[in-house]
Design a protein around this motif. Structure first.
Motif, PDB file in Angstrom:
ATOM      1  N   ALA A  57       0.839  -1.201   0.000  1.00  0.00           N
ATOM      2  CA  ALA A  57       0.000   0.000   0.000  1.00  0.00           C
ATOM      3  C   ALA A  57       0.875   1.253   0.000  1.00  0.00           C
ATOM      4  N   LEU A  79      -1.781   4.779  -3.362  1.00  0.00           N
ATOM      5  CA  LEU A  79      -3.144   5.119  -3.774  1.00  0.00           C
ATOM      6  C   LEU A  79      -3.994   5.299  -2.520  1.00  0.00           C
ATOM      7  N   GLU A 116      -7.595   5.036  -0.414  1.00  0.00           N
ATOM      8  CA  GLU A 116      -8.588   3.955  -0.368  1.00  0.00           C
ATOM      9  C   GLU A 116      -9.601   4.115  -1.497  1.00  0.00           C
ATOM     10  N   GLU A 148      -9.143   5.671  -4.443  1.00  0.00           N
ATOM     11  CA  GLU A 148      -8.490   5.344  -5.709  1.00  0.00           C
ATOM     12  C   GLU A 148      -8.326   3.829  -5.860  1.00  0.00           C
ATOM     13  N   THR A 149      -7.976   3.176  -4.768  1.00  0.00           N
ATOM     14  CA  THR A 149      -7.832   1.715  -4.797  1.00  0.00           C
ATOM     15  C   THR A 149      -9.151   1.060  -5.160  1.00  0.00           C
ATOM     16  N   GLN A 150     -10.251   1.532  -4.577  1.00  0.00           N
ATOM     17  CA  GLN A 150     -11.563   0.962  -4.863  1.00  0.00           C
ATOM     18  C   GLN A 150     -11.967   1.200  -6.315  1.00  0.00           C
ATOM     19  N   ASN A 156      -9.845  -1.042  -8.488  1.00  0.00           N
ATOM     20  CA  ASN A 156     -10.311  -2.411  -8.331  1.00  0.00           C
ATOM     21  C   ASN A 156     -11.593  -2.647  -9.129  1.00  0.00           C
TER      22      ASN A 156
END
Length: 151
Positions: free
Chosen positions: A118, A123, A125, A127-129, A132
């Motif tokens: 991480a 990124l 949270e 941006e990660t979502q 994903n």
């Protein structure tokens, strides 16, 4: 990286997927050395940390890896003492794979790998979502096209 001044084509986008995958795999390789795990072995271990035990057929479906790819990985994980493979008593053809106490213990130590990754990708949270969700959609689209090609 220098800011790009021309429009991104899909070809360039897919090349960026390749580059990101390569760099992420390299970072995982570095972080996993202390656990004596390859990235693919780590993926298999994460699967077991989530489900506890499984069989080869289910693993191939969920991990999208061929049995010919998974079998040597499982043998190596067993040799390292992380998993145990045994035949089902009700059906000798079915191979049941479970974590050993050592495999469970490694999960607690490997938590720092997730944290370090991480930090590496930097990124948020959100941006990660988003990433994903987009890559999941992309994978669904690709798999749907592959299925169409089989018809």
């Amino acid at each position: 990286m220098e800011e790009q001044k021309y429009p991104i084509t899909q070809e360039q986008l897919y090349f960026r997927f390749y580059l990101c995958g390569k760099e992420i795999t390299c970072k995982y390789t570095e972080l996993l050395k202390e656990f004596d795990l390859t990235y693919t072995q780590f993926v298999v271990m994460r699967y077991f940390w989530l489900v506890g035990s499984s069989n080869l057929k289910e693993m191939t479906k969920v991990l999208m890896l061929d049995p010919s790819t998974l079998s040597p990985i499982l043998k190596k994980l067993e040799a390292k003492g992380f998993i145990e493979r045994r035949r089902s008593q009700s059906d000798e053809r079915n191979l049941i794979i479970t974590l050993t106490p050592k495999g469970i213990e490694v999960e607690q130590q490997a938590i720092k790998v997730k944290e370090k990754m991480a930090e590496f990708v930097q990124l948020t949270e959100e941006e990660t979502q988003i990433l994903n969700d987009l890559t999941e959609q992309l994978l669904r689209n690709i798999l749907a096209q592959k299925e169409k090609g089989k018809e």
